[in-house]
Design a protein around this motif. Sequence first.
Motif, short mmCIF file in Angstrom:
data_model
loop_
_atom_site.label_atom_id
_atom_site.label_comp_id
_atom_site.label_asym_id
_atom_site.label_seq_id
_atom_site.Cartn_x
_atom_site.Cartn_y
_atom_site.Cartn_z
N GLU A 1 -24.54 -51.66 -28.73
CA GLU A 1 -24.58 -50.24 -29.35
C GLU A 1 -23.51 -49.44 -29.06
OE1 GLU A 1 -28.66 -48.81 -29.20
OE2 GLU A 1 -28.01 -46.73 -29.55
N TRP B 1 -32.21 -54.55 -21.86
CA TRP B 1 -30.88 -53.74 -21.68
C TRP B 1 -30.35 -54.29 -20.57
CZ3 TRP B 1 -29.09 -51.11 -25.66
CH2 TRP B 1 -29.72 -50.68 -26.72
N PHE C 1 -29.42 -42.53 -27.53
CA PHE C 1 -28.89 -43.87 -27.68
C PHE C 1 -29.75 -44.93 -26.90
CE2 PHE C 1 -25.59 -41.18 -29.15
CZ PHE C 1 -25.31 -41.83 -30.31
N ALA C 2 -29.59 -45.97 -27.29
CA ALA C 2 -30.02 -47.56 -26.36
C ALA C 2 -31.46 -47.23 -25.80
CB ALA C 2 -28.98 -47.52 -25.18
N PHE D 1 -28.08 -40.46 -23.23
CA PHE D 1 -27.85 -41.79 -23.10
C PHE D 1 -28.04 -42.50 -21.49
CE2 PHE D 1 -23.54 -39.90 -24.33
CZ PHE D 1 -23.10 -40.21 -23.21
N PRO E 1 -26.62 -44.69 -18.43
CA PRO E 1 -25.10 -45.30 -17.79
C PRO E 1 -24.69 -46.44 -18.81
CG PRO E 1 -26.76 -44.87 -15.96
CD PRO E 1 -27.45 -44.58 -17.42
N VAL E 2 -23.66 -46.28 -18.95
CA VAL E 2 -22.96 -47.29 -20.13
C VAL E 2 -22.52 -48.40 -19.56
CG1 VAL E 2 -21.76 -45.11 -21.47
CG2 VAL E 2 -20.43 -46.39 -19.77
N THR E 3 -22.81 -49.42 -20.57
CA THR E 3 -22.59 -50.93 -20.09
C THR E 3 -21.63 -51.79 -21.10
OG1 THR E 3 -24.46 -51.46 -21.01
CG2 THR E 3 -24.79 -50.94 -18.98
N GLY E 4 -20.42 -51.21 -21.30
CA GLY E 4 -19.55 -52.07 -22.26
C GLY E 4 -18.54 -52.69 -21.67
N GLY E 5 -17.80 -53.32 -22.47
CA GLY E 5 -16.51 -54.02 -21.80
C GLY E 5 -17.01 -55.51 -21.70
#
Lengths: 151, 85
Positions: A51, A134, B8-9, B79, B81-85
């Motif tokens: 997302e 998640w 988000f998320a 949101f 903490p982000v977890t992209g990549g």
Amino acid sequence: MSVRVQTADFDVAAALAEMRLASADIGAVVSFIGQVRDINDGDTVNTLTLEHYPQMTERMLASIEKEAQSRWNIVNSLIIHRVGTLKPLDQIVLVAVASAHRGDAFKACEFMMDYLKNQAPFWKKESTPDGERWIEAKTSDTEAQERWQQS
Amino acid sequence: MNIKVLYFARIKESVNYSTEEIALPVDISNINTLKAFLAKRGEIWADLFSGKQVVRAAINHELVDDMMAIHDGDEVAFFPPVTGG
């Protein structure tokens, strides 16, 4: 410098060729590809869903490119990040940097990836045989970014 | 002051919606006071916004800290903490 956020897969060879052939003052291209693993924390991963926060994502990725450009001699850079539902072996992300000499490209590529991991608004949710969960942010990713603040 | 708030998320799933318009009382002026305001909405909100969890914030697509001021018409996002990549 360019940024693409998309659901579709991407062709790494074509993207790198386009970057490399754009200018004869490029002597080095460094790229990083992230792909979906089939096991995480000991559990089988069936799918991974990403997302994101449209608008902020593009803006944040562009600012990461700009920051890299201010620190190193970069001719060009590219970030492609996928969103939506992916499966093991799918490509998630491409970060590529072109420069005159390899040192700048190596460093800038790692820098951009470390910053992306900590700042770009993406969130991963994985589907395992036990259900969905998640993914938690990792301290090691934060530490990876902090290295660049010390130097 | 009217603002738009996005979630988000994990946070979006907890509150069960992704976006809302909020007419803020006059004493809500920054992210910190907005979080405290949201925490009073009930148990789910208190869990998220009373400081037990790390909740990041953005105003108009820029990451901000909790003392950042909010202005009329702002788009505020919360949101994990982000977890992209």
